[in-house]
Design a protein around this motif. Structure first.
Motif, PDB file in Angstrom:
ATOM      1  N   GLU A 217       0.838  -1.198   0.000  1.00 50.42           N
ATOM      2  CA  GLU A 217       0.000   0.000   0.000  1.00 50.42           C
ATOM      3  C   GLU A 217       0.877   1.255   0.000  1.00 50.42           C
ATOM      4  O   GLU A 217       0.566   2.257  -0.678  1.00 50.42           O
ATOM      5  CB  GLU A 217      -0.915  -0.006   1.221  1.00 50.42           C
TER       6      GLU A 217
ATOM      7  N   ASP B  62       2.242   1.680  -3.459  1.00 53.79           N
ATOM      8  CA  ASP B  62       1.228   2.233  -4.368  1.00 53.79           C
ATOM      9  C   ASP B  62       1.103   3.749  -4.198  1.00 53.79           C
ATOM     10  O   ASP B  62       0.970   4.488  -5.189  1.00 53.79           O
ATOM     11  CB  ASP B  62      -0.122   1.568  -4.097  1.00 53.79           C
TER      12      ASP B  62
ATOM     13  N   GLU C 288       4.042   5.460  -5.829  1.00 53.42           N
ATOM     14  CA  GLU C 288       3.923   5.428  -7.285  1.00 53.42           C
ATOM     15  C   GLU C 288       2.922   6.478  -7.773  1.00 53.42           C
ATOM     16  O   GLU C 288       3.171   7.191  -8.769  1.00 53.42           O
ATOM     17  CB  GLU C 288       3.507   4.028  -7.734  1.00 53.42           C
ATOM     18  N   LYS C 289       1.793   6.580  -7.089  1.00 53.12           N
ATOM     19  CA  LYS C 289       0.800   7.583  -7.482  1.00 53.12           C
ATOM     20  C   LYS C 289       1.338   8.997  -7.282  1.00 53.12           C
ATOM     21  O   LYS C 289       1.049   9.917  -8.063  1.00 53.12           O
ATOM     22  CB  LYS C 289      -0.483   7.391  -6.679  1.00 53.12           C
TER      23      LYS C 289
ATOM     24  N   ARG D  13       7.633  -7.191  -8.720  1.00 55.55           N
ATOM     25  CA  ARG D  13       6.528  -6.385  -9.239  1.00 55.55           C
ATOM     26  C   ARG D  13       5.988  -7.002 -10.524  1.00 55.55           C
ATOM     27  O   ARG D  13       6.743  -7.499 -11.359  1.00 55.55           O
ATOM     28  CB  ARG D  13       7.044  -4.963  -9.498  1.00 55.55           C
TER      29      ARG D  13
ATOM     30  N   ASP E  22       3.896  -5.990 -13.789  1.00 49.17           N
ATOM     31  CA  ASP E  22       3.325  -4.933 -14.639  1.00 49.17           C
ATOM     32  C   ASP E  22       3.154  -5.530 -16.037  1.00 49.17           C
ATOM     33  O   ASP E  22       3.965  -5.318 -16.936  1.00 49.17           O
ATOM     34  CB  ASP E  22       4.250  -3.721 -14.679  1.00 49.17           C
TER      35      ASP E  22
ATOM     36  N   SER F 140      -4.408  -1.380 -14.302  1.00 51.10           N
ATOM     37  CA  SER F 140      -4.965  -0.403 -13.382  1.00 51.10           C
ATOM     38  C   SER F 140      -4.197  -0.371 -12.061  1.00 51.10           C
ATOM     39  O   SER F 140      -4.045   0.689 -11.440  1.00 51.10           O
ATOM     40  CB  SER F 140      -6.440  -0.715 -13.120  1.00 51.10           C
ATOM     41  N   LYS F 141      -3.703  -1.519 -11.653  1.00 51.56           N
ATOM     42  CA  LYS F 141      -2.933  -1.618 -10.410  1.00 51.56           C
ATOM     43  C   LYS F 141      -1.949  -2.758 -10.553  1.00 51.56           C
ATOM     44  O   LYS F 141      -2.342  -3.891 -10.886  1.00 51.56           O
ATOM     45  CB  LYS F 141      -3.880  -1.864  -9.223  1.00 51.56           C
TER      46      LYS F 141
ATOM     47  N   ARG G 139      -0.340 -10.566  -4.721  1.00 51.58           N
ATOM     48  CA  ARG G 139      -1.456  -9.711  -5.111  1.00 51.58           C
ATOM     49  C   ARG G 139      -1.545  -9.695  -6.630  1.00 51.58           C
ATOM     50  O   ARG G 139      -0.583  -9.328  -7.305  1.00 51.58           O
ATOM     51  CB  ARG G 139      -1.261  -8.280  -4.584  1.00 51.58           C
TER      52      ARG G 139
ATOM     53  N   ALA H  24      -2.361  -8.539 -10.409  1.00 50.09           N
ATOM     54  CA  ALA H  24      -2.455  -7.231 -11.078  1.00 50.09           C
ATOM     55  C   ALA H  24      -3.872  -7.029 -11.593  1.00 50.09           C
ATOM     56  O   ALA H  24      -4.477  -7.947 -12.173  1.00 50.09           O
ATOM     57  CB  ALA H  24      -1.444  -7.166 -12.227  1.00 50.09           C
ATOM     58  N   LEU H  25      -4.401  -5.841 -11.412  1.00 48.93           N
ATOM     59  CA  LEU H  25      -5.728  -5.500 -11.897  1.00 48.93           C
ATOM     60  C   LEU H  25      -5.585  -4.960 -13.318  1.00 48.93           C
ATOM     61  O   LEU H  25      -4.926  -3.935 -13.547  1.00 48.93           O
ATOM     62  CB  LEU H  25      -6.385  -4.458 -10.998  1.00 48.93           C
TER      63      LEU H  25
END
Length: 217
Positions: free
Chosen positions: A113, A116, A119-120, A162, A164, A195-196, A207, A209-210
């Motif tokens: 979290e 994230d 990154e944002k 990660r 991506d 998206s994520k 987790r 990836a969305l």
């Protein structure tokens, strides 16, 4: 006088001898007992003969066979116990190794979290505003980028990688499809949009990836 006594004695002797003689019935009974006593074993039939005791060699052979069977059964039980112990040891070792690898799983999820947000934050800064004329924004942006890079290095050091997957084939074990849409120039079944980002811990999806997936037009 003496002659008279002798005569009386002679007459009395036959009667005395008769009184001392056993009756004929007793003589017959005694004779039968004498004849039957020693010959009881001889009169018994051949089927009633007494069995001979087993020889020592036969007894030892039976004991040897019995001990060999017991030894074989004990060895089999010992082998099964060894196999069960080895399986238990391997399972325990595997559980310990997995605990070492994935023991930080919950901690990593919490750090994702933070990654994230970083990154944002870096993506929200306009690139045209990052220049020497705006030193405060430039320093802040560079600090965020350096923090994000360092965090990814720490993730990689501990087996966290990660995901991506833009342009990759959709994998339901690593990706979670948010929507399907036709995209010109893209192969159906591939990831068109992330998206994520997702993450994997030592090869296990931590987790997904969305993503948005390309479908046939």
């Amino acid at each position: 006088m003496a002659a008279r006594c002798v005569g009386l004695a002679r007459r009395a002797l036959p009667a005395l001898a008769r009184s001392l003689r056993p009756p004929p019935r007793l003589l017959c009974t005694a004779t039968k007992q004498k004849n039957s006593g020693p010959n009881l074993e001889e009169d018994s039939g051949p089927g009633e003969q007494k069995a001979d005791p087993p020889s020592p060699e036969k007894v030892l052979l039976e004991e040897k066979v019995k001990l060999e069977e017991q030894l074989k059964e004990t060895v089999e039980k010992y082998k099964r116990a060894l196999a069960d112990t080895e399986n238990l040891r391997q399972r325990s070792q595997k559980l310990v190794e997995e605990a070492k690898l994935y023991g930080i799983q919950g901690f990593c999820k919490d750090l994702l979290e933070v990654a994230d947000i970083l990154e944002k934050a870096t993506q929200s800064v306009p690139k045209e505003e990052v220049h020497a004329d705006n030193p405060h924004l430039k320093s802040l942006y560079e600090g965020l980028v350096m923090t994000e890079v360092q965090m990814q290095k720490v993730f990689t050091k501990h087996g966290l990688h990660r995901l991506d997957p833009v342009g990759a084939k959709f994998d339901p074990y690593e990706h979670e499809a948010l929507f399907h849409a036709p995209v010109e120039g893209k192969e159906p079944g591939t990831v068109a949009l992330v998206s994520k980002v997702g993450y994997k811990l030592h090869g296990r999806t931590l987790r997904p990836a969305l993503v948005g997936v390309v479908k046939d037009a």
